[in-house]
Motif scaffolding. Structure first.
Motif, short mmCIF file in Angstrom:
data_model
loop_
_atom_site.label_atom_id
_atom_site.label_comp_id
_atom_site.label_asym_id
_atom_site.label_seq_id
_atom_site.Cartn_x
_atom_site.Cartn_y
_atom_site.Cartn_z
N ASN A 172 6.21 5.26 -10.98
CA ASN A 172 5.24 5.61 -9.62
C ASN A 172 5.90 7.21 -9.64
O ASN A 172 4.55 7.99 -9.35
CB ASN A 172 6.92 5.34 -8.55
CG ASN A 172 5.45 5.26 -6.97
OD1 ASN A 172 4.55 5.41 -6.71
ND2 ASN A 172 6.44 5.60 -5.81
N TYR A 205 -3.50 1.40 -7.98
CA TYR A 205 -2.63 0.56 -6.71
C TYR A 205 -2.89 0.47 -5.41
O TYR A 205 -3.61 0.79 -4.41
CB TYR A 205 -1.75 0.03 -7.20
CG TYR A 205 -0.81 -1.30 -6.44
CD1 TYR A 205 -1.58 -2.75 -6.15
CD2 TYR A 205 0.22 -1.23 -5.69
CE1 TYR A 205 -1.35 -3.34 -5.11
CE2 TYR A 205 0.80 -1.96 -5.64
CZ TYR A 205 0.39 -3.28 -4.95
OH TYR A 205 0.50 -3.92 -4.16
N LYS A 206 -1.87 2.20 -4.98
CA LYS A 206 -1.62 2.81 -3.68
C LYS A 206 -2.80 2.95 -3.15
O LYS A 206 -2.98 3.10 -2.33
CB LYS A 206 -1.32 3.92 -4.26
CG LYS A 206 0.87 2.96 -4.97
CD LYS A 206 1.72 4.36 -5.58
CE LYS A 206 1.86 5.43 -4.09
NZ LYS A 206 2.64 6.75 -5.12
N ARG A 207 -4.02 4.29 -3.90
CA ARG A 207 -5.10 4.29 -3.09
C ARG A 207 -5.85 3.12 -2.83
O ARG A 207 -6.23 3.72 -1.64
CB ARG A 207 -5.93 3.95 -4.56
CG ARG A 207 -6.63 6.04 -4.14
CD ARG A 207 -7.24 6.34 -5.62
NE ARG A 207 -7.47 6.19 -6.31
CZ ARG A 207 -7.93 6.18 -7.69
NH1 ARG A 207 -7.05 7.43 -7.87
NH2 ARG A 207 -8.69 5.84 -8.47
N ILE A 212 -4.69 0.74 -0.86
CA ILE A 212 -3.88 -0.25 -0.41
C ILE A 212 -4.02 1.62 0.70
O ILE A 212 -4.00 0.52 2.54
CB ILE A 212 -2.52 -0.07 0.38
CG1 ILE A 212 -1.95 -1.42 -1.05
CG2 ILE A 212 -1.71 -0.04 0.57
CD1 ILE A 212 -0.64 -1.31 -0.97
N HIS A 213 -4.11 2.29 0.77
CA HIS A 213 -4.74 3.65 1.92
C HIS A 213 -6.10 4.09 2.06
O HIS A 213 -6.00 3.46 3.37
CB HIS A 213 -4.28 4.70 0.64
CG HIS A 213 -2.79 5.43 0.15
ND1 HIS A 213 -2.35 5.72 -0.93
CD2 HIS A 213 -1.72 4.87 0.60
CE1 HIS A 213 -0.99 6.33 -0.26
NE2 HIS A 213 -0.63 5.40 -0.07
N SER A 222 0.74 1.10 6.99
CA SER A 222 0.32 1.23 5.70
C SER A 222 1.11 -0.12 5.62
O SER A 222 0.89 -0.84 4.02
CB SER A 222 1.24 1.87 5.11
OG SER A 222 1.11 3.34 5.46
N SER A 238 -0.49 -2.95 2.97
CA SER A 238 -0.02 -3.62 1.90
C SER A 238 0.58 -4.98 1.88
O SER A 238 0.30 -6.16 0.77
CB SER A 238 1.90 -2.88 1.73
OG SER A 238 2.00 -2.85 2.88
#
Length: 224
Positions: free
Chosen positions: A148, A156-158, A160-161, A178, A182
């Motif tokens: 990470n 992947y995080k982008r 979700i954001h 958040s 997710s």
């Protein structure tokens, strides 16, 4: 949008690979056939030796692109989520109403791929199936914290954001944007898995999709 997506260059974090598989015909064959082989035998049974046999190349040639099969799975996962992100951007950018935009976004991240966008070496329909079955193996590892930090999960995080920001557009005072975002993304994959393998554990069937469930859950949670 179908034609637009097919002409895009999907970018994956460079630390994931040793050599960019997009840079050569062999690299593209590695990606194309790894998707087919993982779909056939599962990730646990997948090896570079088996992949080498399938593509008619030495196992060592695959290691010139990826140092492990875990890194290859990270590549496939990152490519998939980058492709989903493009769809999020292009399919929601012209929607003015924040609630309708959120509904559309939930549908995009939760729907099963039913159409191949004609990337020359990637079958998105099969890749989507792999992500449903194998995505969690890309991060349920002892190395997840370091990976990470190294940016392996940035795409992947982008995704979700982006979904989190759309939730806040509709409900600025909601305390758990958040967590909800997710939950929608991961839950969508899980509901597809249940629908395919444990049908008594989900209400999602042929005419009730994970998108339907998470849109309903979100609208009721946010009281829209």
């Amino acid at each position: 949008m179908h034609n637009l997506l097919s002409n895009l260059k999907i970018s994956v974090p460079e630390k994931i690979f040793v050599k960019d598989p997009e840079s050569s015909a062999l690299g593209k064959r590695i990606i194309e056939n790894s998707i087919l082989l993982i779909n056939d035998i599962g990730f646990d049974s997948f090896t570079f030796k088996k992949l080498g046999t399938k593509i008619g190349s030495n196992e060592s040639s695959i290691y010139r692109y990826f140092e492990s099969k875990h890194k290859l799975l990270l590549y496939l996962s990152s490519w998939y989520w980058a492709w989903i992100e493009y769809q999020l951007v292009f399919e929601t950018h012209s929607i003015i109403n924040s609630t309708e935009k959120l509904k559309k976004a939930i549908n995009i991240v939760c729907r099963a791929t039913k159409e191949d966008s004609k990337f020359s070496h990637i079958n998105e329909i099969i890749l989507c199936r792999i992500i449903i079955n194998e995505n969690s193996k890309s991060f349920l590892t002892k190395e997840v914290d370091q990976e990470n930090k190294d940016g392996y999960f940035v795409i992947y995080k982008r995704v979700i954001h982006r979904l989190r920001d759309m939730i806040l557009e509709t409900s600025p005072d909601y305390q758990f944007p958040s967590s909800l975002a997710s939950t929608i993304v991961e839950g969508g994959l899980h509901q597809h898995f249940l629908k395919d393998h444990f049908i008594s554990m989900t209400d999602c069937k042929e005419h009730i999709t994970p998108s339907d469930f998470y849109i309903d859950l979100t609208i009721n949670t946010l009281k829209l």
